[in-house]
Design a protein around this motif. Structure first.
Motif, mmCIF file in Angstrom:
data_model
loop_
_atom_site.group_PDB
_atom_site.id
_atom_site.type_symbol
_atom_site.label_atom_id
_atom_site.label_comp_id
_atom_site.label_asym_id
_atom_site.label_seq_id
_atom_site.Cartn_x
_atom_site.Cartn_y
_atom_site.Cartn_z
ATOM 1 N N PHE A 193 -12.135 9.373 -10.019
ATOM 2 C CA PHE A 193 -13.188 8.471 -9.557
ATOM 3 C C PHE A 193 -12.754 7.014 -9.699
ATOM 4 O O PHE A 193 -12.915 6.205 -8.782
ATOM 5 C CB PHE A 193 -14.462 8.736 -10.362
ATOM 6 N N LEU A 194 -12.176 6.666 -10.872
ATOM 7 C CA LEU A 194 -11.761 5.281 -11.110
ATOM 8 C C LEU A 194 -10.709 4.836 -10.096
ATOM 9 O O LEU A 194 -10.767 3.721 -9.575
ATOM 10 C CB LEU A 194 -11.195 5.141 -12.525
ATOM 11 N N VAL A 195 -9.761 5.720 -9.808
ATOM 12 C CA VAL A 195 -8.705 5.342 -8.866
ATOM 13 C C VAL A 195 -9.278 5.156 -7.470
ATOM 14 O O VAL A 195 -8.980 4.180 -6.787
ATOM 15 C CB VAL A 195 -7.571 6.386 -8.862
ATOM 16 N N PHE A 196 -10.139 6.098 -7.048
ATOM 17 C CA PHE A 196 -10.794 5.947 -5.742
ATOM 18 C C PHE A 196 -11.548 4.627 -5.682
ATOM 19 O O PHE A 196 -11.438 3.861 -4.715
ATOM 20 C CB PHE A 196 -11.793 7.085 -5.501
ATOM 21 N N LEU A 197 -12.325 4.340 -6.723
ATOM 22 C CA LEU A 197 -13.127 3.123 -6.759
ATOM 23 C C LEU A 197 -12.228 1.907 -6.618
ATOM 24 O O LEU A 197 -12.496 0.994 -5.835
ATOM 25 C CB LEU A 197 -13.903 3.061 -8.079
ATOM 26 N N TYR A 198 -11.132 1.910 -7.368
ATOM 27 C CA TYR A 198 -10.222 0.767 -7.355
ATOM 28 C C TYR A 198 -9.593 0.576 -5.979
ATOM 29 O O TYR A 198 -9.564 -0.534 -5.448
ATOM 30 C CB TYR A 198 -9.117 0.976 -8.390
ATOM 31 N N VAL A 199 -9.110 1.683 -5.417
ATOM 32 C CA VAL A 199 -8.327 1.566 -4.187
ATOM 33 C C VAL A 199 -9.196 1.165 -2.996
ATOM 34 O O VAL A 199 -8.765 0.433 -2.119
ATOM 35 C CB VAL A 199 -7.566 2.883 -3.923
ATOM 36 N N TRP A 200 -10.453 1.632 -2.948
ATOM 37 C CA TRP A 200 -11.289 1.346 -1.780
ATOM 38 C C TRP A 200 -12.220 0.148 -1.977
ATOM 39 O O TRP A 200 -12.915 -0.241 -1.047
ATOM 40 C CB TRP A 200 -12.124 2.557 -1.367
ATOM 41 N N LEU A 201 -12.263 -0.425 -3.178
ATOM 42 C CA LEU A 201 -13.209 -1.515 -3.434
ATOM 43 C C LEU A 201 -13.103 -2.676 -2.442
ATOM 44 O O LEU A 201 -14.129 -3.149 -1.944
ATOM 45 C CB LEU A 201 -13.047 -2.007 -4.883
ATOM 46 N N PRO A 202 -11.882 -3.162 -2.106
ATOM 47 C CA PRO A 202 -11.816 -4.285 -1.165
ATOM 48 C C PRO A 202 -12.461 -3.974 0.184
ATOM 49 O O PRO A 202 -12.999 -4.863 0.830
ATOM 50 C CB PRO A 202 -10.307 -4.521 -1.002
ATOM 51 N N PHE A 203 -12.432 -2.704 0.598
ATOM 52 C CA PHE A 203 -13.031 -2.328 1.877
ATOM 53 C C PHE A 203 -14.551 -2.483 1.839
ATOM 54 O O PHE A 203 -15.204 -2.552 2.879
ATOM 55 C CB PHE A 203 -12.689 -0.874 2.240
ATOM 56 N N MET A 204 -15.126 -2.477 0.653
ATOM 57 C CA MET A 204 -16.561 -2.695 0.520
ATOM 58 C C MET A 204 -16.859 -4.184 0.448
ATOM 59 O O MET A 204 -17.839 -4.664 1.016
ATOM 60 C CB MET A 204 -17.059 -1.972 -0.742
ATOM 61 N N ILE A 205 -15.990 -4.934 -0.236
ATOM 62 C CA ILE A 205 -16.264 -6.362 -0.458
ATOM 63 C C ILE A 205 -16.291 -7.130 0.857
ATOM 64 O O ILE A 205 -17.207 -7.924 1.101
ATOM 65 C CB ILE A 205 -15.201 -6.977 -1.401
ATOM 66 N N TYR A 261 -5.835 12.800 0.177
ATOM 67 C CA TYR A 261 -5.349 13.982 -0.545
ATOM 68 C C TYR A 261 -4.320 13.621 -1.597
ATOM 69 O O TYR A 261 -3.878 14.472 -2.366
ATOM 70 C CB TYR A 261 -4.766 15.007 0.427
ATOM 71 N N ILE A 262 -3.936 12.341 -1.655
ATOM 72 C CA ILE A 262 -2.888 11.967 -2.600
ATOM 73 C C ILE A 262 -3.455 11.621 -3.967
ATOM 74 O O ILE A 262 -2.932 12.059 -4.998
ATOM 75 C CB ILE A 262 -2.065 10.815 -1.998
ATOM 76 N N ILE A 263 -4.555 10.869 -3.997
ATOM 77 C CA ILE A 263 -5.122 10.466 -5.284
ATOM 78 C C ILE A 263 -5.534 11.675 -6.139
ATOM 79 O O ILE A 263 -5.123 11.764 -7.295
ATOM 80 C CB ILE A 263 -6.293 9.482 -5.073
ATOM 81 N N PRO A 264 -6.328 12.623 -5.597
ATOM 82 C CA PRO A 264 -6.689 13.766 -6.458
ATOM 83 C C PRO A 264 -5.495 14.619 -6.864
ATOM 84 O O PRO A 264 -5.543 15.331 -7.865
ATOM 85 C CB PRO A 264 -7.681 14.572 -5.617
ATOM 86 N N GLN A 265 -4.415 14.530 -6.092
ATOM 87 C CA GLN A 265 -3.217 15.300 -6.431
ATOM 88 C C GLN A 265 -2.492 14.671 -7.624
ATOM 89 O O GLN A 265 -1.913 15.365 -8.449
ATOM 90 C CB GLN A 265 -2.319 15.325 -5.197
ATOM 91 N N ILE A 266 -2.532 13.353 -7.702
ATOM 92 C CA ILE A 266 -1.772 12.663 -8.743
ATOM 93 C C ILE A 266 -2.610 12.402 -9.982
ATOM 94 O O ILE A 266 -2.141 12.563 -11.100
ATOM 95 C CB ILE A 266 -1.203 11.342 -8.175
ATOM 96 N N VAL A 267 -3.856 11.992 -9.794
ATOM 97 C CA VAL A 267 -4.739 11.763 -10.928
ATOM 98 C C VAL A 267 -5.943 12.673 -10.766
ATOM 99 O O VAL A 267 -6.700 12.520 -9.812
ATOM 100 C CB VAL A 267 -5.209 10.292 -10.985
ATOM 101 N N GLY A 268 -6.110 13.626 -11.664
ATOM 102 C CA GLY A 268 -7.284 14.471 -11.570
ATOM 103 C C GLY A 268 -6.999 15.899 -11.979
ATOM 104 O O GLY A 268 -5.865 16.262 -12.292
#
Lengths: 318, 270
Positions: A193-205, A261-268
């Motif tokens: 969750f933290l990695v997803f949040l971090y990586v996509w945050l600028p797309f929300m800002i 599919y990369i983030i959950p593969q590496i962290v999680g």
């Protein structure tokens, strides 16, 4: 402008030559010009991209023979039926839940940044905030994921920080929570969750900031003049006006989380997300029809999402 | 004096600052790890600092090959994307035609849909058409999703460029190609350059589509992904990660300086 052009006589001279005649043709017939301009991009995207997409979609209506493992080229809905098996439904619910959580928290974290940048940052600070969002947005996706692997590792900086300020028991308590916890942060849903949040945050800002910049200050002043305190103004004036921006940003955070599919593969944890399922089915399993059917899930979800977003006016904020 | 003065409330300042720190600290951490003496784990704080991993990385042929392939792919994809994107932007910005909305949707689709869909769609199409995987299949995929960044930059600039400039040039006797050379290109040049730089950064960094469209070739992100999944040379990966951050920052800063004046005249910074 080039002086030779301005210095030439105002009277139009007939210029011979194939190139000049072609140029005249383009000017006299705008449709020809339009066709010349449109043909390359439309052919490229239409043939290569849309063609591949439709080929993929078509394959989801085939099914795999369970004994031979070969794809049978007959129209059937069997593969979509397979999506409804509990194990596959689990994957879909897990991914959609994660996407929803990431979207909600991204909106919460993004709001102060977007609001400050839109409303208070001036001159140099405006540039600082702009680049402060653009640089993380554009810097390498894998490097960002890698940075979080370093942070969340058991011997990493986060564990070190928690133990330095004596909050180790708190971290252990969080990790002991069933489902979202785990052995360490890097193998838990919290980590993913933290990695997803971090990586996509600028797309929300960015879309949020664009929406907030269009809110006139006079409206906020009017609200204050009518006796609203700042939190009431926030709730009844600012947030409703910023909503299209939030919805526009959520399109990105939601869609990107659905398809990753990369983030959950590496962290999680080892439990699959939609993207991983697609990857696994097309790769080692060789079950292209099921992989194709899985890709239809985020497309359909995003279709509904975009339809709803359009009704809320989110596209004006993009 | 209303509550909505030019000064931000303290809470907002702290939240905004904390948010920016959250965005940047992880990237800064990469820089520290590039100098650590620790080889076997991600230990923090680093037990010691050293420069030797830069030399080790420098002498690694696989890193150089991956870097070279990435640069080649990014350069060719960017060139294709600049042509396709500017053509499409010129058509969409300057005229009204049937299917205009559909064309702009089609350009945006490759990045609006999750990358895995683009990737698997291209892979199964290559499979159906019996196209062997090569550098060109990677470029095919990259150019497809790079078009949109060039298109976005160019279409914004075309909308701000007055059409009467082109008419004036034609009235003064320039033919279409002279107008293109002396009037249109100087006006949209920086937007194309900025779009091209972003396209380059996008392609240089892409991994999701690339895993599907590459065969045995490893671009730099693919190389990194393998290291992430099965860490073998952590110190080398740390150094490569740092270099990738520095390499991608340059085109982004460049694109920012090229387009910032235009954004000001437009009245809103997006």
């Amino acid at each position: 402008m080039n002086p030779s052009v301005t210095a030439s006589p105002a009277v139009l001279q007939r210029k011979p030559g194939l190139l000049a005649r072609f140029s005249d043709l383009l000017w006299r017939r705008p449709t020809v010009l339009l066709a010349v301009l449109l043909a390359p991009p439309v052919l490229w995207l239409g043939v290569i991209y849309l063609g591949s997409l439709f080929a993929l979609l078509a394959q989801s209506f085939f099914a795999i023979d369970e004994f031979t493992g070969l794809v049978q080229y007959e129209w059937t809905l069997k593969t979509y039926g397979e999506l409804l098996r509990p194990v596959n439904l689990d994957i879909i619910t897990r991914t959609v839940t994660m996407a929803a959580c990431v979207t909600v928290f991204a909106a919460i974290v993004a709001f102060p940044i977007a609001y400050f940048a839109a409303r208070y940052a001036r001159g140099r600070w405006k540039a600082v905030f702009y680049l402060g969002v653009m640089l993380p947005l554009w810097s390498s996706y894998l490097v960002k994921v890698y940075a979080w692997k370093l942070i969340l590792a058991k011997e990493g900086i986060l564990t070190w920080g928690f133990s330095k300020i004596g909050l180790m028991p708190l971290l252990e308590l969080i990790l002991a929570i069933p489902v979202i916890g785990g052995n360490s942060l890097s193998v838990s849903y919290i980590g993913t969750f933290l990695v997803f949040l971090y990586v996509w945050l600028p797309f929300m800002i960015l879309p949020m900031q664009a929406a907030l910049e269009r809110v006139p200050v006079s409206l906020l002043e009017a609200s204050a003049d009518q006796g609203a305190n700042p939190s009431e103004t926030l709730r009844h004036v600012l947030l409703p006006l910023a909503l299209p921006g939030v919805v526009a940003g959520s399109i990105f955070t939601f869609s990107l989380t659905l398809g990753d599919y990369i983030i959950p593969q590496i962290v999680g944890s080892s439990r699959l997300f939609i993207g991983q399922a697609v990857y696994a089915h097309q790769g080692t399993a060789g079950n292209i029809p099921l992989a194709a059917a899985f890709t239809v899930v985020p497309v359909v979800i995003m279709g509904f999402y975009l339809w709803g977003a359009k009704r809320m006016g989110a596209f004006d904020a993009l | 004096m209303s509550a909505y003065s030019a000064k931000a409330p303290l809470g907002l300042k702290i939240a905004a600052g904390a948010g920016l720190a959250f965005l940047h600290l992880p990237i800064l951490l990469i820089f520290v790890y590039a100098f650590t003496t620790e080889e076997k784990s991600y230990q923090w704080p680093p037990p010691g600092l050293t420069m030797k991993w830069f030399a080790v990385t420098w002498n690694r042929p696989d890193v150089w090959e991956a870097l070279y392939l990435s640069l080649q792919v990014a350069a060719i994809s960017t060139a294709i994307a600049v042509v396709l994107g500017s053509f499409c932007a010129a058509a969409v910005a300057k005229s009204r035609f049937f299917g205009r909305e559909a064309v702009s949707l089609m350009v945006i689709l490759p990045i609006a849909l999750p990358g895995i869909i683009t990737g698997i769609a291209l892979r199964s199409a290559f499979h159906l058409a019996d196209i062997p995987y090569s550098m060109w299949t990677i470029i095919l995929g990259h150019a497809t999703f790079c078009v949109v960044v060039v298109y976005n930059n160019a279409v914004a600039r075309f909308r701000r460029t007055s059409g009467s400039l082109i008419e004036a040039s034609m009235d003064l006797g320039a033919n279409g190609f002279q107008t293109l050379r002396y009037v249109i290109l100087p006006n949209i040049g920086t937007a194309l350059l900025a779009g091209g730089m972003l396209a380059f950064a996008l392609s240089f960094d892409e991994v999701i589509v690339t895993t599907f469209t590459a065969g045995q070739q490893a671009t730099l992100p693919i190389w990194m992904l393998e290291e992430l999944v099965r860490p073998r040379q952590r110190p080398v990966t740390n150094v490569v990660a740092m270099v990738v951050v520095l390499v991608t920052f340059l085109p982004i800063l460049g694109a920012y300086y090229l387009t910032r004046d235009g954004d000001k005249t437009a009245g809103h910074g997006k």
